[in-house]
Design an enzyme around this catalytic site. Structure first.
Site, mmCIF file in Angstrom:
data_model
loop_
_atom_site.group_PDB
_atom_site.id
_atom_site.type_symbol
_atom_site.label_atom_id
_atom_site.label_comp_id
_atom_site.label_asym_id
_atom_site.label_seq_id
_atom_site.Cartn_x
_atom_site.Cartn_y
_atom_site.Cartn_z
ATOM 1 N N ASP A 11 0.841 -1.194 0.000
ATOM 2 C CA ASP A 11 0.000 0.000 0.000
ATOM 3 C C ASP A 11 0.877 1.244 0.000
ATOM 4 O O ASP A 11 2.024 1.215 0.491
ATOM 5 C CB ASP A 11 -0.920 0.012 1.222
ATOM 6 C CG ASP A 11 -1.941 1.135 1.138
ATOM 7 O OD1 ASP A 11 -2.794 1.096 0.228
ATOM 8 O OD2 ASP A 11 -1.877 2.062 1.962
ATOM 9 N N GLU A 53 0.756 5.777 0.417
ATOM 10 C CA GLU A 53 0.070 7.053 0.623
ATOM 11 C C GLU A 53 0.753 8.068 -0.284
ATOM 12 O O GLU A 53 1.965 7.973 -0.534
ATOM 13 C CB GLU A 53 0.130 7.499 2.082
ATOM 14 C CG GLU A 53 -0.567 6.575 3.064
ATOM 15 C CD GLU A 53 -2.057 6.428 2.811
ATOM 16 O OE1 GLU A 53 -2.661 7.378 2.257
ATOM 17 O OE2 GLU A 53 -2.617 5.375 3.153
ATOM 18 N N HIS A 84 -4.229 11.218 5.253
ATOM 19 C CA HIS A 84 -3.053 10.536 5.829
ATOM 20 C C HIS A 84 -2.363 11.289 6.959
ATOM 21 O O HIS A 84 -1.640 10.683 7.758
ATOM 22 C CB HIS A 84 -2.035 10.197 4.736
ATOM 23 C CG HIS A 84 -1.586 11.369 3.904
ATOM 24 N ND1 HIS A 84 -0.876 12.428 4.431
ATOM 25 C CD2 HIS A 84 -1.721 11.607 2.577
ATOM 26 C CE1 HIS A 84 -0.582 13.287 3.461
ATOM 27 N NE2 HIS A 84 -1.105 12.832 2.331
ATOM 28 N N HIS A 117 -5.433 7.093 7.375
ATOM 29 C CA HIS A 117 -4.855 6.082 6.497
ATOM 30 C C HIS A 117 -3.348 6.026 6.726
ATOM 31 O O HIS A 117 -2.682 7.066 6.803
ATOM 32 C CB HIS A 117 -5.129 6.427 5.031
ATOM 33 C CG HIS A 117 -6.551 6.221 4.632
ATOM 34 N ND1 HIS A 117 -6.922 5.778 3.384
ATOM 35 C CD2 HIS A 117 -7.719 6.382 5.325
ATOM 36 C CE1 HIS A 117 -8.237 5.697 3.312
ATOM 37 N NE2 HIS A 117 -8.738 6.068 4.488
ATOM 38 N N ASP A 142 -2.632 -0.227 6.652
ATOM 39 C CA ASP A 142 -3.561 -0.658 5.605
ATOM 40 C C ASP A 142 -3.103 -1.962 4.958
ATOM 41 O O ASP A 142 -3.925 -2.816 4.602
ATOM 42 C CB ASP A 142 -3.709 0.431 4.541
ATOM 43 C CG ASP A 142 -4.552 1.607 5.036
ATOM 44 O OD1 ASP A 142 -5.003 1.554 6.195
ATOM 45 O OD2 ASP A 142 -4.746 2.567 4.282
#
Length: 242
Positions: free
Chosen positions: A7, A9, A57, A152, A157
């Site tokens: 994942d 960001e 985030h 997030h 995640d």
């Protein structure tokens, strides 16, 4: 099989318009067991995040200012991912951002370095058509605890995605590791006490009349729905013993 739950960001939503990666989370699983060998990176994007992205985030320009640039972590990242199957939720988004970073460095594309990519968003849409299939929605539906996901975060995640994937594929109910991050060994199984069940007289709970009637009705309804072709009728006793 080695899988990496992956994942990112980012500063925004559009890699082709200059948005950059600011965080990467990688969680390793081998043969459907978490290994604890994870990779978590913060990256200086050399630009500010969009306001909407920052609310998601929470990684400020000041926090990221002393973090390494993507060019400084690319070798470490590609070495970690090499030869693995990547499991990503909405894979085109994350792959698009990684490919944009690799293009700046003339390092090819992500699929040059990994064995394959699996998109859990597509898997979820197949299993739950017409329903919300975001990571949060899947956590709720599959009873994965995401209460720590206030903002997030790439590593969190990726960890949630690993648990969601196991439940999507119905391989096991939970991801279990011992204190050292390894799967449970056979030693603990050897220490289990053997119990002689013959010492116990187990009660037999028989169905009452209402339960028997409900069961008979259900079988009759199923038989009608199948056009009278259900095979179990041939094996039914002529009289039910109460």
């Amino acid at each position: 099989m080695r899988q990496i739950f992956f994942d990112t960001e980012t500063t925004g939503l559009e890699a082709d318009k200059g948005d950059r990666i600011i965080e990467i989370g990688c969680v390793e699983m081998v043969n459907r067991q978490l290994t604890g060998n994870n990779l978590h990176l913060y990256i200086n994007p050399e630009r500010a995040s969009h306001e909407d992205a920052l609310r998601v985030h929470g990684l400020t320009e000041q926090f990221l200012s002393d973090k390494p640039k993507f060019a400084e972590i690319v070798d470490r990242l590609l070495e970690f991912l090499a030869g693995a199957e990547l499991v990503i939720h909405n894979a085109p988004f994350d792959i698009g951002f990684v490919n944009a970073e690799l293009k700046r460095l003339k390092r090819g594309v992500l699929t040059d370095h990994v064995a394959s990519v699996r998109d859990t968003l597509l898997m979820a849409r197949d299993q739950f058509p017409g329903k919300a299939n975001s990571l949060d929605a899947l956590c709720r539906r599959l009873e994965v605890d995401n209460t720590k996901r206030v903002l997030h975060g790439a590593l969190l995640d990726a960890e949630l995605l690993a648990d969601v994937y196991i439940r999507l594929t119905r391989g096991q109910d939970a991801l279990l590791m011992d204190d050292h991050g390894d799967a449970s060994s056979g030693e603990s199984e050897a220490a289990v006490e053997v119990v002689d069940l013959s010492r116990f007289e187990l009660p037999v709970l028989r169905a009452d009349e209402a339960e028997l009637a409900a069961h008979t009705k259900m079988l009759t309804d199923l038989d009608k729905a199948a056009g009278g072709s259900c095979k179990w009728r041939a094996f039914e006793p002529s009289e039910t013993v109460a």
